[in-house]
Design an enzyme around this catalytic site. Sequence first.
Site, PDB file in Angstrom:
ATOM      1  N   ASP A   5     -19.827 -12.318 -20.927  1.00 52.70           N
ATOM      2  CA  ASP A   5     -20.242 -12.222 -19.478  1.00 52.70           C
ATOM      3  C   ASP A   5     -21.880 -12.642 -19.538  1.00 52.70           C
ATOM      4  O   ASP A   5     -22.119 -13.646 -18.476  1.00 52.70           O
ATOM      5  CB  ASP A   5     -20.117 -11.018 -18.922  1.00 52.70           C
ATOM      6  CG  ASP A   5     -18.882 -10.357 -18.671  1.00 52.70           C
ATOM      7  OD1 ASP A   5     -17.757 -11.231 -18.724  1.00 52.70           O
ATOM      8  OD2 ASP A   5     -18.721  -9.068 -18.455  1.00 52.70           O
ATOM      9  N   GLY A  24       0.883  -0.958  -0.010  1.00 58.27           N
ATOM     10  CA  GLY A  24       0.006  -0.080   0.067  1.00 58.27           C
ATOM     11  C   GLY A  24       0.857   1.110  -0.058  1.00 58.27           C
ATOM     12  O   GLY A  24       2.163   1.124   0.346  1.00 58.27           O
ATOM     13  N   GLU A  56       3.824 -11.071  -6.186  1.00 53.36           N
ATOM     14  CA  GLU A  56       2.660 -11.161  -7.381  1.00 53.36           C
ATOM     15  C   GLU A  56       3.084 -10.694  -8.762  1.00 53.36           C
ATOM     16  O   GLU A  56       2.137 -10.947  -9.610  1.00 53.36           O
ATOM     17  CB  GLU A  56       1.408 -10.499  -6.767  1.00 53.36           C
ATOM     18  CG  GLU A  56       1.499  -9.065  -6.693  1.00 53.36           C
ATOM     19  CD  GLU A  56       2.205  -8.446  -5.461  1.00 53.36           C
ATOM     20  OE1 GLU A  56       3.029  -9.186  -4.848  1.00 53.36           O
ATOM     21  OE2 GLU A  56       1.999  -7.210  -4.973  1.00 53.36           O
ATOM     22  N   CYS A  88       5.150  -5.879   1.384  1.00 53.04           N
ATOM     23  CA  CYS A  88       5.623  -4.518   1.398  1.00 53.04           C
ATOM     24  C   CYS A  88       5.119  -3.993   2.461  1.00 53.04           C
ATOM     25  O   CYS A  88       5.439  -4.260   3.546  1.00 53.04           O
ATOM     26  CB  CYS A  88       5.232  -4.009  -0.056  1.00 53.04           C
ATOM     27  SG  CYS A  88       6.110  -2.440  -0.169  1.00 53.04           S
ATOM     28  N   TYR A  89       4.015  -2.869   2.456  1.00 50.18           N
ATOM     29  CA  TYR A  89       3.635  -2.382   3.587  1.00 50.18           C
ATOM     30  C   TYR A  89       3.005  -3.476   4.787  1.00 50.18           C
ATOM     31  O   TYR A  89       3.097  -3.224   5.794  1.00 50.18           O
ATOM     32  CB  TYR A  89       2.215  -1.390   2.960  1.00 50.18           C
ATOM     33  CG  TYR A  89       1.709  -0.831   4.464  1.00 50.18           C
ATOM     34  CD1 TYR A  89       2.208   0.258   4.805  1.00 50.18           C
ATOM     35  CD2 TYR A  89       0.357  -1.432   4.844  1.00 50.18           C
ATOM     36  CE1 TYR A  89       1.500   1.086   5.756  1.00 50.18           C
ATOM     37  CE2 TYR A  89      -0.046  -0.541   5.922  1.00 50.18           C
ATOM     38  CZ  TYR A  89       0.533   0.676   6.147  1.00 50.18           C
ATOM     39  OH  TYR A  89      -0.200   1.109   7.638  1.00 50.18           O
ATOM     40  N   HIS A 104       7.738  -7.745  -4.557  1.00 48.25           N
ATOM     41  CA  HIS A 104       6.029  -8.203  -4.865  1.00 48.25           C
ATOM     42  C   HIS A 104       6.409  -9.704  -5.424  1.00 48.25           C
ATOM     43  O   HIS A 104       6.561  -9.350  -6.729  1.00 48.25           O
ATOM     44  CB  HIS A 104       5.678  -7.118  -5.595  1.00 48.25           C
ATOM     45  CG  HIS A 104       5.498  -5.838  -4.839  1.00 48.25           C
ATOM     46  ND1 HIS A 104       4.007  -5.655  -4.409  1.00 48.25           N
ATOM     47  CD2 HIS A 104       5.902  -4.753  -4.760  1.00 48.25           C
ATOM     48  CE1 HIS A 104       3.992  -4.538  -3.526  1.00 48.25           C
ATOM     49  NE2 HIS A 104       5.386  -3.957  -3.830  1.00 48.25           N
ATOM     50  N   LYS A 137     -12.415 -11.461 -14.888  1.00 48.40           N
ATOM     51  CA  LYS A 137     -12.698 -11.891 -16.324  1.00 48.40           C
ATOM     52  C   LYS A 137     -12.169 -13.088 -16.710  1.00 48.40           C
ATOM     53  O   LYS A 137     -12.674 -13.794 -17.511  1.00 48.40           O
ATOM     54  CB  LYS A 137     -12.199 -10.514 -17.186  1.00 48.40           C
ATOM     55  CG  LYS A 137     -12.834 -10.662 -18.541  1.00 48.40           C
ATOM     56  CD  LYS A 137     -13.952 -10.025 -18.503  1.00 48.40           C
ATOM     57  CE  LYS A 137     -14.437  -9.886 -19.972  1.00 48.40           C
ATOM     58  NZ  LYS A 137     -15.787  -9.212 -20.447  1.00 48.40           N
TER      59      LYS A 137
END
Length: 514
Positions: free
Chosen positions: A224, A51, A168, A78-79, A166, A369
Amino acid sequence: MIIILDYGSQYSQLIARRVRECNVYSELAAHDISAAKIKELQPEGIILSGGPASVYAKDAPQLDAAILDLGIPILGICYGLQLVVNMLGGQVERRTEKREYGKAALRVDTGSALFVGLEDNFTAWMSHGDSCVRLPDGFRRIASTDSLENAAVENPARKIYGVQFHPEVAHTVKGLDILKNFIFGVCQAQPVWTMANYIETEVQRIRETVSGGKVLLGLSGGVDSTTVAALLHKAIGEQLICMFIDQGFMRKNEARRVVDLISKYMRINLVHIDASRRFMEKVQGVSDPEEKRKRIGNEFVRTFEEEARKIGDFQFLAQGTLYPDVIESAVAGGTQAKTAAKIKTHHNVGGLPEDMKFKLIEPLRWLFKDEVRKLGRELGLHDDLINRHPFPGPGLAIRIIGKITPERVRVLQEADSIVMAEIKAAGWYNKIWQAPVILLPDVRTVGVMGDARTYGMTCAVRCVTSEDAMTARAAHLPWELLEKISSRIINEVPEITRVCYDISSKPPATIEWE
Ligand code: XMP
């Protein structure tokens, strides 16, 4: 389930997607969630996102301290790491040099459960202004870089881990392996989040919610709503009625194709409303973009309402709301069917009036998605339906700059169908996000064809690549393909005498021109 507490990182959703790629369900929750609530949800692990804040800032987002004592494994990113270190008596400091941002060479201790099975050094992605300079009691360092002593830490007894980088993002070479080590090794989660299981759970849930009732679904032909149709059909069969409203601004022959594909492959109750005349009456001659959208939106609602009343009594309205919409409206974890107050039917084309008291069914509200596409595939939808480019609700009406007339719609449909055919033939359709063709306002330009002077319209072709429509870049189509598109349009659509390729990025430009 792995719960991700969101501290405002631009990567929070990405963490959730990565966990799900490992076939483990993950959900985002607000960072101020209570320990009691977490206990109730019984996650196998908790990830604290990064963050923008500093732990010493006045309004720094916090964590309910009791969560640290639940015995549930925690990974701070991180944060998230700095917060835990600070809460447990360690020390975090503002870096005196400038923020560390970008790739860094990481040395790791492969004795840690977080790095087991990995090489002892690899590249990781850093983005931080603070760093952890003293560890709390019971913690030890498990990774460092040349400029950062505590790049990762652990307290295995309390199952608390933290990384300053990170894992991710794709730039962290072993990022997914690190997440897997946490999810499977530390948290002992089981890889049971698959679309096959999702179908089973949702079918059950839909049957319980709907019982003997009837469900109405506005079908646009996009992935969708089509996936919602297939899922609902599997769950409740004939109790589902789909309504497809053709507003007259679809691609050439597209309305017919959508209806054909859907009825052929899905055999669902489909009501096809050709409302093109009444929509054209509302927008003919209108050139202001917002006015076009407003009129089309209102007309859509009116048509939907009128036609729905004709079909009979419905207790439920189904929608293709996705998880990112749910997160955005901050109602994560909401219930499956809620009384509709304000609802959008046709993706941002207007909302239905409040006096239509349907209950909502939103069976995609837990999915991203890319998962919807997987689900569609698992449900056996045809590739043509799954891989369709997104298409705006107001359709070609917002791709005709200036006044809309039936003639200009026809001209654009012709040019657009050539672009579609050529990018498909060249194998580019699935590599690009969208390929709008835009008819420019009544600026005519001079040309020459044969020996005669021409004086015709201009269209712009805008093929873009994108991950999520938030940002986009012009697709680097081969020059030969662009030339072929231009030459075919000018030869086959006599009204158009000039073709341009739009190379602007989003931002600052948007994908659509209006
Ligand atoms: P922009 O033009 O904002 O578009 O870069 C981002 C994405 O949204 C789609 N779009 C719309 N979709 N109704 C819709 O249903 C609209 O009014 C609308 N305007 C833009 C656009 O096609 C792109 O995918």
